[in-house]
Write an enzyme that holds these catalytic residues in place. Sequence first.
Site, PDB file in Angstrom:
ATOM      1  N   CYS A  39     -13.096  -9.312   5.976  1.00  0.00           N
ATOM      2  CA  CYS A  39     -14.296  -9.843   6.627  1.00  0.00           C
ATOM      3  C   CYS A  39     -15.160  -8.713   7.174  1.00  0.00           C
ATOM      4  CB  CYS A  39     -13.904 -10.747   7.773  1.00  0.00           C
ATOM      5  SG  CYS A  39     -12.790 -12.061   7.269  1.00  0.00           S
ATOM      6  N   ARG A  51     -18.406  -5.622   0.687  1.00  0.00           N
ATOM      7  CA  ARG A  51     -16.986  -5.866   0.975  1.00  0.00           C
ATOM      8  C   ARG A  51     -16.485  -7.130   0.288  1.00  0.00           C
ATOM      9  NH1 ARG A  51     -15.849  -3.375   6.377  1.00  0.00           N
ATOM     10  NH2 ARG A  51     -14.144  -4.820   6.648  1.00  0.00           N
ATOM     11  N   ASN A  68     -11.510 -10.776  12.132  1.00  0.00           N
ATOM     12  CA  ASN A  68     -11.055 -10.228  10.863  1.00  0.00           C
ATOM     13  C   ASN A  68      -9.551 -10.014  10.985  1.00  0.00           C
ATOM     14  OD1 ASN A  68     -10.762  -8.883   8.419  1.00  0.00           O
ATOM     15  ND2 ASN A  68     -11.263  -6.887   9.308  1.00  0.00           N
ATOM     16  N   GLY A  69      -8.797 -10.442   9.980  1.00  0.00           N
ATOM     17  CA  GLY A  69      -7.353 -10.230  10.028  1.00  0.00           C
ATOM     18  C   GLY A  69      -6.600 -11.529   9.873  1.00  0.00           C
ATOM     19  N   HIS A  92      13.736   6.220 -30.128  1.00  0.00           N
ATOM     20  CA  HIS A  92      13.650   5.281 -31.255  1.00  0.00           C
ATOM     21  C   HIS A  92      12.280   5.355 -31.926  1.00  0.00           C
ATOM     22  CE1 HIS A  92      17.544   3.655 -30.250  1.00  0.00           C
ATOM     23  NE2 HIS A  92      17.146   3.620 -28.989  1.00  0.00           N
TER      24      HIS A  92
END
Length: 614
Positions: free
Chosen positions: A2, A27, A101-102, A507
């Site tokens: 955010c 963002r 935010n978070g 291989h």
Amino acid sequence: MCGIIGYVGPQGAQKVLVDALRRMEYRGYDSAGIALVGPDGIASAKKAGKLVNLESELAASPIKDANLGIGHTRWATHGAPSDANAHPHVSANGRVALIHNGIIENFASLKAELVAEGVPFKSETDSEVAAQMLGREVERGASLADALRAVSRRLEGAFTLVAVDADDTGTLVASRRNSPLVVGVGEGEMFVASDVAAFIEHTREAVEMGQDEVVEVTASGYRVTDFRGNETQGKPYHVDWDLSAAEKGGFDWFMRKEIHEQPQAVADTLLGRFDADRRLTLDEVRISEAELRTIDKIVIVACGTAFYAGLVAKYAIEHWTRVPCEVEIASEFRYRDPIITGRTLVVTISQSGETADTLMAVRHAREQGAKVIAICNTNGSTIPRESDAVLYTHAGPEIGVASTKGFLTQVAACYLLGLYLAQVRGTKYGDEIATIMRELESMPAKIQKVLDAQQQVLDLAAELVDSKTVLFLGRHVGYPVALEGALKLKEIAYLHAEGFPAGELKHGPIALVEQDLPVFVIVPPQGRDQLHDKVVSNIQEVRARGARTIVLVEEGDHEVEPYADVLIRLPQASTLLQPLLATVPLQVFACELATLLGHDADQPRNLAKSVTVE
Ligand code: AGP
């Protein structure tokens, strides 16, 4: 993540806030809103979708401008992107507006407490809990700053909170834990923001807030305390980045910024995963535990980097749950008529949640009666919407086309899913799960350690800038890491690169090895002796044929030293978790090589961030 802005000063706050939100559009976000505080109290407007929707709303229903306000662009975590879930959130008593935010890990129990007291909620967000708690404290007579300190002490998880009080037209307060917050110091005006890009056109004087601090801001200054009210000091600095560098946090590319965000991103993926009884939980589960116990096969479906995350997951899930786990490229899945029954659990992995190949696989799996769990970074996107359960990675928007934090957080989320299934099916004891979780929780600090030592990898990229081919070798979970390292080089450095299981080399692919060919080898931790020793032999095989060996190996492992031209040391970790560390130098290498070759690391040719066609 955010975008957050707060303003107090002589200018009309509305324009300052909307301009700042525009500067933070890079963002990524899915809704936006502002709240202003004037003599008549709080006025707010918020809208799902892009900023233009908020601007149209403000034009259609203007709110009275003021000299104090907060603004937010939301990247949904808890609750779909909608008008109601957009920030700011105003407390039910109208006293406080708040942006966040978070992730508030303990929001469910706090919300239950408030609901029991009769507080009505308007959104599904974790953030509204903080707004309501603040409103309650302020109504009881606390100052806004005291209230924020008290509320912050009770919150668990990661948060930057900014709040205003309807009765105070001159103060905003903000607090932070595990999430960024910076104060902008102007001439007679002040800002708080999640990053300096938000206010760089007004001031270049900034103050970085420390962990667990609260700042009280007026137009003429600021005061910082810890959560207990003891005076502390932020760290003042001068911003000398231009706007484009500011958006990228001072890095040259979003990709590089996202590589450096990985410690935080992985920590965020792991946040809030336990309920009150310390049992692991997923974000949204519409599959009963009884149904999960009947599962007899897991099929992971994904594309590109997400597919490689699935390959890592296979080892962990099978080891912890003992349920057979297949991993399939999504674009191949439905065309081979896969054997899917009601007892198959399909796990899709997608950063964007919009990848058409993966979405079609989800639809096919559900048509066949399978249950689908989505591991996704984009809240509200199509794949999680069409799935039976969701585990969000919470990495924040990934802008660089080449996935970096997307991969690491997908791998972390896969570990969580594996442990969750082990818990539900009883294949691991609670204390065993807790031990693995503790190790997982130690990984962000170790990822940071790898990043702190990146100079060696940057120098290596300069040394290998003329390479035409690079090989990557690994065994067990090191094999998908090798594939991911090679994919990063192809995508952004346009270099021929291949990842192989180290044992498969003889291989066929060993014929590619010639004098000075760079070969990266991921060495498993020493605890797995057979695995480890086999990889050491593989290093010798390629070195004997002239390869330049670049060996990623844990600290303290001296056995490989004689066979390594370059040693890249990794912090110690258990075998299954090592990809969270070993991938990082390979990302740094690819980003640096692309830069040195003059390529655009963020937007490589021919590629799109989200591939919405099959
Ligand atoms: C990785 O660097 C890619 N750009 C690409 O492989 C990507 O991982 C793939 O297209 C899947 O995308 P998704 O995670 O959004 O579904």
